[in-house]
Every structure is written in C-alpha cells, then in structure tokens.
Scaffold this motif. Structure first.
Motif, PDB file in Angstrom:
ATOM      1  N   VAL A  99       6.217  -3.492  -1.915  1.00 52.51           N
ATOM      2  CA  VAL A  99       5.887  -4.919  -1.834  1.00 52.51           C
ATOM      3  C   VAL A  99       6.322  -5.551  -0.510  1.00 52.51           C
ATOM      4  O   VAL A  99       5.605  -6.392   0.054  1.00 52.51           O
ATOM      5  N   ASP A 100       7.496  -5.150   0.008  1.00 52.84           N
ATOM      6  CA  ASP A 100       7.938  -5.747   1.280  1.00 52.84           C
ATOM      7  C   ASP A 100       7.105  -5.244   2.461  1.00 52.84           C
ATOM      8  O   ASP A 100       6.876  -5.985   3.423  1.00 52.84           O
ATOM      9  N   TYR A 101       6.652  -4.031   2.381  1.00 58.01           N
ATOM     10  CA  TYR A 101       5.768  -3.520   3.430  1.00 58.01           C
ATOM     11  C   TYR A 101       4.464  -4.321   3.426  1.00 58.01           C
ATOM     12  O   TYR A 101       3.914  -4.663   4.483  1.00 58.01           O
ATOM     13  N   GLY A 102       3.972  -4.648   2.236  1.00 55.83           N
ATOM     14  CA  GLY A 102       2.786  -5.486   2.136  1.00 55.83           C
ATOM     15  C   GLY A 102       3.007  -6.865   2.713  1.00 55.83           C
ATOM     16  O   GLY A 102       2.147  -7.398   3.436  1.00 55.83           O
ATOM     17  N   LEU A 103       4.154  -7.470   2.397  1.00 58.85           N
ATOM     18  CA  LEU A 103       4.464  -8.793   2.955  1.00 58.85           C
ATOM     19  C   LEU A 103       4.537  -8.739   4.481  1.00 58.85           C
ATOM     20  O   LEU A 103       4.084  -9.666   5.161  1.00 58.85           O
ATOM     21  N   ALA A 104       5.099  -7.640   5.009  1.00 51.65           N
ATOM     22  CA  ALA A 104       5.161  -7.498   6.462  1.00 51.65           C
ATOM     23  C   ALA A 104       3.755  -7.480   7.056  1.00 51.65           C
ATOM     24  O   ALA A 104       3.468  -8.128   8.070  1.00 51.65           O
ATOM     25  N   ARG A 105       2.849  -6.765   6.411  1.00 54.03           N
ATOM     26  CA  ARG A 105       1.471  -6.721   6.899  1.00 54.03           C
ATOM     27  C   ARG A 105       0.807  -8.087   6.771  1.00 54.03           C
ATOM     28  O   ARG A 105       0.064  -8.519   7.651  1.00 54.03           O
ATOM     29  N   GLY A 106       1.039  -8.755   5.632  1.00 48.53           N
ATOM     30  CA  GLY A 106       0.428 -10.065   5.415  1.00 48.53           C
ATOM     31  C   GLY A 106       0.889 -11.098   6.427  1.00 48.53           C
ATOM     32  O   GLY A 106       0.063 -11.829   6.999  1.00 48.53           O
ATOM     33  N   TYR A 107       2.200 -11.162   6.666  1.00 53.83           N
ATOM     34  CA  TYR A 107       2.715 -12.136   7.640  1.00 53.83           C
ATOM     35  C   TYR A 107       2.277 -11.777   9.063  1.00 53.83           C
ATOM     36  O   TYR A 107       1.968 -12.668   9.869  1.00 53.83           O
TER      37      TYR A 107
END
Length: 369
Positions: free
Chosen positions: A318-326
């Motif tokens: 999930v945090d890797y996804g947030l990194a990509r999203g931001y």
C-alpha cells in the motif's frame, strides 16, 4: 500451352508400371520418394500438406523432369496436366476453416494441390476438389476451386523436395515448396477473430457454456481482438449476474469496466470499478491504480491508492502505491515518505532493489511511474 516430351513419356510409363505393381500389392514397402506431412496452426485453424519427397539426384529438374507449362503425360484421362507438386499420389492440402490464399477465399476442406511451372520465374498454384487421384494424370480443370499466380524465388540447393511454413504470425503464414534451387511461396491468411468468435458462440451452447470462466474468456477475447463490444458486454454481464453460474468478482467487474472504457463510457467504468474494489485483493487494487496512472487519470489513481491503504492497513504494497500516486501528481515529498515505509515492508530482495532505485529517482526530482 501443350508440349510433347518423348523421353518424359517413357519415364512416366515406368512410373505408371511401378504404380500398377504396388497398387495391387498387399505389402507395405518403402518408397524412393518418402511420404511426409507438414502442418501449421494459425489462430485455431490447422493447415496441413501431405506429399511425397523426390530427390534431385543430379537430374535437371525445371523444364526437364518437371516440364514447363501444361503437358500431356500420356496416361490417365487428362489431355493436359499441371505438375503434381511432389511425387507419387496427389499432393493434398487441408484446412480446418475458411482461409484466403492470394486474396481469394478457399473454403474449409481437403484439396488436390498442383502447380504449373513457367519459364519466367512464375507459377500457378492450383487447388482442386479432386484430392484422391494419382498425381495429375486425371486432372480436370472444371474441378479447380482456386488458382493463384505466384512468383518463384532462387534459394540454396534443396536435395529432397520440402514443404514448409515460413513467416508465421498471428493471422497468416507463408507456405512454400522448396526443391533444387527454386522456391514456390504462397501466402495463407486466416480471419482468426471471426473464426474464434464463431467457435466461441457455438461452444457457449454446449457444455463449455455452463461455466462462468467461459463467458469471461469470451468477453476478454472480443475486447482485445476487435470483436463486437456490445456482444462482449452481454457475455461479461452474464458472468457477473443473472445466471446460475454467475458470480461477481473483481476480475470480471474490471473486465466490464475495460469494455465500457473502450466504448467511451468513462463515468460508467469508474462506477463499476468503485463497486469492484471491495472485492479485490490489495494487489488487485494496486494494479488498478497503476492502470489509471498509465491512462492519465492521476488524481483518480491517488484516490485508489489512498483507499487501498485505508482498507488494507499495514499490508504490502500500500505504501508503494501511495508513493506512485503522490509522485504522479507531483508531490515528491509525500512520495518519498511513503516509499521509505514501503522499503521496510518489501518482502524480497527484488522489490527492495526496485524500491531503492525509485527512492533515488524521487530524491532527484524524477517521477517513478
């Protein structure tokens, strides 16, 4: 053009005598020209050529052993015959579905394959509905179903006559006869999508149709191979609801959303995916977010990654996804914060190395998508 070859007539007399002896024999004996079969699947269509393989054996082939043009071989009912495109019995060409050769349609079936060889590096390939005769001695022009003019090419020496399929792709293949230093190529084209969809429609009325995955596969094939999108939508809707085998899953909802997007119904696709996300795993939702980034829907992608982090707390990735999203929306500070968290949760060296490389990119002000 009718030609006379006295020596050739004598040669064929010997061949006919050999045929007569073997024809009444009960023994299965080896031949000088061995029989061979070559086949190729194009899509779900099987094309097969059955032939015998004579050898050059230091003989002059073109214009001699194989005379140019149409000829009277002094046997059988044919006044003029093409070359049998091999040896012994008729060369046989089979196809399980309708195809095109030289831009002309050839229906599914079994055919006698003949060739007329010309002196100017051209030839005619003939497909006859008579496939059971011996050689070309009983050739009848009225039985032709297709003839195609081709150009021959020069190749390195081939001692034994050989058919092969060259340049095979998703919907075509180049078939060729190769012998001595001459190649006779003819292109086979197959309407793969039409054939597959026809086969799908038929199977859905049989045992295969009593299975949700069949309907999903059908919809997916139509979506990705130029099929009717309305038909694809009907198939995926049947997989999702309304049938005894139906079951709503993340994957079939996502497939429905893809069909809607291809139809230009973006808002409806988003609504379907909002309904699908609770059915998906953390990885399913992560993949959906990445698809949105690739589609240019960066703000929506960030919302999906945020939903994933809230719903699947403390799970990888999930945090890797947030990194990509931001990173996609240009907030690199927040992206760095979350990618560092992801680095601590990465389950294996491969992901750890990928995250480390992306962390360096973010620190240098580069997007990681």
């Amino acid at each position: 053009m009718k030609k006379c070859y006295p020596k050739l007539a004598s040669l064929f007399s010997i061949m006919v005598l050999g045929f007569t002896t073997n024809g009444f024999s009960q023994l299965d004996l080896p031949r000088g020209s061995q029989m061979a079969t070559v086949s190729q699947r194009i899509g779900i269509t099987d094309v097969e050529i059955v032939y015998s393989r004579p050898s050059v054996n230091d003989r002059e082939i073109w214009g001699a052993l194989v005379p140019y043009g149409m000829n009277n071989f002094g046997f059988g009912t044919a006044k003029e015959s093409p070359w049998r495109a091999g040896a012994n019995e008729n060369t046989i060409f089979r196809t399980t579905h309708d195809i095109e050769i030289g831009g002309e349609k050839l229906q599914a079936g079994t055919y006698g394959l003949h060739m007329v060889v010309n002196e100017n590096n051209t030839a005619k390939v003939i497909f006859s509905k008579n496939h059971g005769a011996w050689g070309s001695y009983f050739y009848e022009p009225s039985e032709d179903v297709l003839s195609v003019d081709i150009s021959t090419t020069e190749i390195p020496h081939v001692e034994q006559l050989r058919y092969e399929f060259n340049e095979v792709d998703a919907s075509s293949a180049m078939a060729s006869l190769n012998w001595e230093k001459k190649q006779f190529p003819f292109k086979i084209e197959v309407p793969v999508t039409d054939i597959v969809l026809t086969d799908i429609r038929s199977k859905m009325q049989n045992q295969e149709g009593f299975n949700r995955q069949t309907w999903e596969q059908a919809a997916n094939y139509a979506l990705n191979n130029g099929g009717d999108l309305d038909e694809a939508m009907g198939w995926i809707d049947a997989a999702i609801s309304g049938q005894f085998f139906s079951q709503k899953t993340f994957n079939n909802m996502a497939l429905k959303a893809q069909i809607l997007m291809k139809q230009g119904k973006m808002d409806e696709a988003t609504t379907v995916m909002d309904e699908a996300m609770p059915l998906g795993t953390v990885f399913d939702v992560h993949g959906y977010g990445r698809q949105l980034i690739n589609a240019g829907q960066k703000e929506k992608a960030l919302e999906v990654f945020q939903w994933n982090a809230k719903t699947h707390k403390n799970q990888w990735p999930v945090d890797y996804g947030l990194a990509r999203g931001y990173a996609a929306v240009g907030n690199y500070k927040a992206a760095i914060k979350h990618i560092k968290k992801a680095q601590n949760r990465a389950p294996d060296a491969q992901n750890q190395n990928a995250i480390a490389a992306n962390l360096t990119k973010l620190q240098e002000g580069m997007d990681i998508n």
